[in-house]
Motif scaffolding. Structure first.
Motif, mmCIF file in Angstrom:
data_model
loop_
_atom_site.group_PDB
_atom_site.id
_atom_site.type_symbol
_atom_site.label_atom_id
_atom_site.label_comp_id
_atom_site.label_asym_id
_atom_site.label_seq_id
_atom_site.Cartn_x
_atom_site.Cartn_y
_atom_site.Cartn_z
ATOM 1 N N VAL A 164 0.849 -1.161 0.190
ATOM 2 C CA VAL A 164 -0.009 0.188 -0.196
ATOM 3 C C VAL A 164 1.141 1.450 -0.245
ATOM 4 O O VAL A 164 1.755 1.565 0.894
ATOM 5 N N VAL A 165 0.518 2.284 -0.559
ATOM 6 C CA VAL A 165 1.182 3.336 -1.074
ATOM 7 C C VAL A 165 0.771 4.552 -0.686
ATOM 8 O O VAL A 165 -0.467 4.646 -0.665
ATOM 9 N N GLY A 166 1.249 5.189 0.478
ATOM 10 C CA GLY A 166 0.341 6.191 0.925
ATOM 11 C C GLY A 166 1.483 7.776 0.198
ATOM 12 O O GLY A 166 2.561 7.579 0.138
ATOM 13 N N ASP A 167 0.534 8.745 0.562
ATOM 14 C CA ASP A 167 1.258 10.003 -0.038
ATOM 15 C C ASP A 167 1.954 11.552 1.082
ATOM 16 O O ASP A 167 0.832 11.818 1.772
ATOM 17 N N ILE A 168 2.991 11.122 1.716
ATOM 18 C CA ILE A 168 2.648 11.879 2.713
ATOM 19 C C ILE A 168 2.873 13.329 2.527
ATOM 20 O O ILE A 168 2.620 14.133 3.654
ATOM 21 N N ASP A 169 2.499 14.283 1.265
ATOM 22 C CA ASP A 169 2.645 15.279 1.103
ATOM 23 C C ASP A 169 1.613 15.501 0.870
ATOM 24 O O ASP A 169 0.958 16.935 1.465
ATOM 25 N N ARG A 170 -0.180 14.887 0.806
ATOM 26 C CA ARG A 170 -1.024 15.175 1.430
ATOM 27 C C ARG A 170 -0.887 15.515 3.197
ATOM 28 O O ARG A 170 -2.711 16.319 3.521
ATOM 29 N N GLY A 171 -0.227 15.011 3.886
ATOM 30 C CA GLY A 171 -0.373 14.964 5.248
ATOM 31 C C GLY A 171 -1.782 13.772 5.604
ATOM 32 O O GLY A 171 -2.594 13.095 5.252
ATOM 33 N N GLY A 172 -1.304 12.952 6.732
ATOM 34 C CA GLY A 172 -2.407 12.463 7.556
ATOM 35 C C GLY A 172 -2.046 10.770 7.104
ATOM 36 O O GLY A 172 -3.015 10.210 7.104
ATOM 37 N N VAL A 173 -0.373 10.794 6.398
ATOM 38 C CA VAL A 173 -0.570 9.528 5.936
ATOM 39 C C VAL A 173 -0.049 8.361 6.657
ATOM 40 O O VAL A 173 -0.679 7.018 6.904
ATOM 41 N N PHE A 174 0.152 8.331 8.162
ATOM 42 C CA PHE A 174 0.151 7.277 9.330
ATOM 43 C C PHE A 174 -1.457 6.754 9.130
ATOM 44 O O PHE A 174 -2.105 5.645 9.428
ATOM 45 N N ALA A 175 -2.312 7.496 9.528
ATOM 46 C CA ALA A 175 -3.809 7.454 9.845
ATOM 47 C C ALA A 175 -4.510 6.998 8.732
ATOM 48 O O ALA A 175 -4.814 5.903 8.750
ATOM 49 N N SER A 176 -3.870 7.456 7.255
ATOM 50 C CA SER A 176 -4.350 6.537 5.656
ATOM 51 C C SER A 176 -4.180 5.054 5.796
ATOM 52 O O SER A 176 -4.475 4.400 5.591
ATOM 53 N N LEU A 177 -2.623 4.698 5.917
ATOM 54 C CA LEU A 177 -2.130 3.776 5.931
ATOM 55 C C LEU A 177 -2.583 2.968 7.147
ATOM 56 O O LEU A 177 -3.086 1.509 6.947
ATOM 57 N N PHE A 178 -2.693 3.177 8.572
ATOM 58 C CA PHE A 178 -3.209 2.039 9.187
ATOM 59 C C PHE A 178 -4.402 2.323 8.854
ATOM 60 O O PHE A 178 -4.713 1.441 9.083
ATOM 61 N N GLY A 179 -5.477 2.871 8.916
ATOM 62 C CA GLY A 179 -6.847 2.784 9.005
ATOM 63 C C GLY A 179 -7.620 2.328 7.333
ATOM 64 O O GLY A 179 -8.029 1.482 7.333
ATOM 65 N N THR A 180 -6.599 2.498 6.211
ATOM 66 C CA THR A 180 -6.812 1.798 5.040
ATOM 67 C C THR A 180 -6.840 0.476 5.655
ATOM 68 O O THR A 180 -7.754 -0.909 5.307
ATOM 69 N N VAL A 181 -5.526 -0.428 6.506
ATOM 70 C CA VAL A 181 -5.221 -1.981 6.404
ATOM 71 C C VAL A 181 -6.847 -2.721 7.881
ATOM 72 O O VAL A 181 -7.823 -2.813 7.709
ATOM 73 N N ALA A 182 -6.980 -1.080 8.816
ATOM 74 C CA ALA A 182 -7.959 -1.347 10.024
ATOM 75 C C ALA A 182 -9.001 -2.071 8.824
ATOM 76 O O ALA A 182 -9.926 -2.115 9.646
ATOM 77 N N LEU A 183 -9.514 -0.805 7.957
ATOM 78 C CA LEU A 183 -10.697 -0.977 6.798
ATOM 79 C C LEU A 183 -11.207 -3.081 6.546
ATOM 80 O O LEU A 183 -12.269 -2.537 6.276
ATOM 81 N N LEU A 184 -10.537 -2.836 6.587
ATOM 82 C CA LEU A 184 -10.261 -4.322 5.102
ATOM 83 C C LEU A 184 -10.576 -5.565 6.180
ATOM 84 O O LEU A 184 -10.147 -5.715 7.378
ATOM 85 N N GLU A 185 -11.315 -6.283 5.745
ATOM 86 C CA GLU A 185 -12.152 -7.773 5.923
ATOM 87 C C GLU A 185 -10.151 -8.804 6.798
ATOM 88 O O GLU A 185 -9.422 -8.086 6.063
ATOM 89 N N PRO A 186 -10.468 -9.228 7.456
ATOM 90 C CA PRO A 186 -9.240 -9.773 7.975
ATOM 91 C C PRO A 186 -8.526 -10.523 6.426
ATOM 92 O O PRO A 186 -7.430 -10.809 6.938
ATOM 93 N N ALA A 187 -9.135 -11.930 5.979
ATOM 94 C CA ALA A 187 -8.856 -12.600 5.144
ATOM 95 C C ALA A 187 -8.472 -11.092 4.137
ATOM 96 O O ALA A 187 -7.495 -11.421 2.969
#
Length: 505
Positions: A164-187
């Motif tokens: 998963v690629v996150g654009d740090i220049d937009r701001g909030g990259v850690f929340a975006s990366l964590f949130g992307t994984v957290a919203l997915l179902e376990p599989a």
């Protein structure tokens, strides 16, 4: 290296950098002697290209194939959606248009598209050592997950490890990366193997604690941090790229600077046509949304459009149409490309794209446009200003001229030029000759640089992408993912808590 290894590059958002990371990995692998191909299951884009055998695919996938050193093919982008007016899109399947649908009607095609996508990827994996797949938008668009065929739906179907690629220049990259994984179902989470941070321009030591905390929170490593690198705006997929400030747009303007204004149409398409202008020293390219933006332009460009009639109405509503007509009649240069050329005609008859019937054009060229049900797709060649020109064409509108001077496949009258050919300005000799004439008509003391090669600049940029991957990503980890897939056990991440490790997958 076993034949058929694959990897999916996803992103936290559109325009996070998926396309350039995919291209960079393709170039890096090709340098290792690996036979590699790009793949994007479904692409929603108004920037497209025509392959050698006459198929239409996303321009980004065409560029990625160039990065891989292979011939672009329809199976590399089996589904292309081209948005039009009234929330409708044209479905291009394996390079050919098959339907015009709205969001509800699109669902009826989904299973057929899924079958084509899976078969296309399987075909590439049988033929190539590695296939680097690119996702679309974000895999965390949970409202669309049930019908997904290009992000985690594809990854699950083909057992693809995901970065998963996150654009740090937009701001909030850690929340975006964590949130992307957290919203997915376990599989789905079980296939997300790591992260890449894009466009970093700070001190690495300040970023490091965040990377470690992200690893602790998700159980997944960051596989590299790509530095901010200007000038990598290659073949963007959507108009978000037009909102990025260009360095040349802020440059001071001297008497010798040639000023180009590109009209920012709502349904602008194939705006990569203007990239070749922007590489010329002494040429400044800016986007125009109102009459005032045209005031000091030496050349106004009406680019391609996926909705010619509605974008022409927008020109009139904004006052741009009157401004363009006034400047053309005053002998100030205007260039229309494809849909922009159609707008310059005297009359447009459209029962296909908009269903509007007969509509008056701007009347600046002696031409009439009639839209045909079948799309014209081709790779034409010709000459202009004594220079060879190779181009591509993608259009439903058929233009008939009744006067003027020949110009490529179109015509010229006074200081107004029109053609349906995309990519003509990428031909160095033609571009220099055209700009020289424009400068003469505009009275600008501009001199072209004789040694600028657009193809060489493109290759150098692709090499830069390969360099970035080689120098800043954990290439050993990428090799392991391609060869072995995602690790057998990865933690499940809950939105509000620490990760837990299941028994396996």
């Amino acid at each position: 290296m076993r034949v058929g290894g694959a990897l999916l590059v996803a992103g936290t958002t559109s325009d996070a950098g998926k396309s350039v990371v995919t291209a960079g990995i393709c170039r890096w692998l090709a340098r290792q002697g690996v036979k590699v191909a790009p793949f994007k299951a479904q692409n929603m884009s108004l920037n497209s290209m025509v392959t050698a055998d006459g198929a239409e695919i996303g321009r980004a996938q065409y560029m990625q194939a160039q990065a891989a050193g292979v011939e672009p093919r329809a199976v590399m982008n089996p589904v292309l959606l081209k948005p039009g007016g009234d929330r409708r899109s044209q479905i291009v399947l394996l390079g050919r248009p098959v339907a015009e649908v709205d969001a509800v009607q699109y669902g009826a095609h989904k299973e057929r598209l899924r079958e084509v996508v899976n078969a296309s990827l399987a075909e590439l994996r049988d033929e190539y050592d590695v296939v680097v797949c690119e996702g679309a938008g974000s895999p965390a668009e949970i409202n669309l997950r049930a019908g997904d065929i290009t992000n985690m739906g594809l990854a699950r179907a083909a057992d693809l490890p995901v970065v998963v690629v996150g654009d740090i220049d937009r701001g909030g990259v850690f929340a975006s990366l964590f949130g992307t994984v957290a919203l997915l179902e376990p599989a789905d989470q079980a296939l997300v193997a790591g992260f890449v941070i894009n466009k970093f321009r700070g001190a690495p030591e300040l970023l490091a604690p965040g990377l470690e905390q992200l690893r602790l929170l998700t159980g997944r490593p960051t596989l590299g941090v790509l530095p901010w690198t200007p000038g990598l705006y290659l073949d963007a997929e959507d108009s978000l790229a037009l909102d990025r400030p260009r360095p040349d747009a802020r440059a001071p303007l001297g008497p010798e600077t040639l000023r180009v204004a590109v009209v920012r149409l709502p349904r602008i398409s194939n705006f990569t046509d203007l990239d070749a202008l922007a590489v010329e020293p002494g040429v400044v390219v800016r986007h125009a949304a109102g009459p005032g933006d045209l005031a000091d332009a030496d050349l106004v460009v009406l680019p391609g459009s996926r909705a010619t009639v509605s974008d022409l109405a927008w020109l009139r509503e904004r006052g741009l149409a009157d401004a363009i007509v006034r400047r053309a009649r005053a002998g100030r240069p205007v260039l229309g490309i494809c849909g922009g050329y159609q707008m310059l005609a005297r009359e447009i008859v459209d029962e296909v794209e908009s269903g509007a019937g007969t509509v008056a054009g701007l009347g600046l060229l002696p031409a009439r446009v009639a839209f045909a049900p079948d799309k014209t797709l081709g790779r034409p060649e010709g000459t202009a200003y004594g220079e060879r020109v190779s181009a591509y064409e993608i259009h439903h509108g058929i233009v008939e001229t009744s006067g003027g001077e020949p110009f490529l496949d179109g015509c010229r009258e006074g200081a107004v030029w029109g053609t349906t050919w995309h990519g003509a300005l990428e031909n160095d000799g033609f571009r220099r000759a055209f700009l020289t004439e424009v400068a003469g008509v505009a009275g600008r003391d501009f001199r072209v640089a004789p040694d600028v090669s657009f193809a060489a600049i493109r290759e150098a940029t692709l090499d830069t992408l390969g360099d970035l991957v080689e120098r800043h990503l954990d290439t050993d980890a990428l090799w392991r993912l391609v060869e072995d897939g995602a690790p057998a056990v990865l933690p499940v991440v809950a939105p509000g808590g620490a990760p837990r490790v299941p028994g396996g997958r």
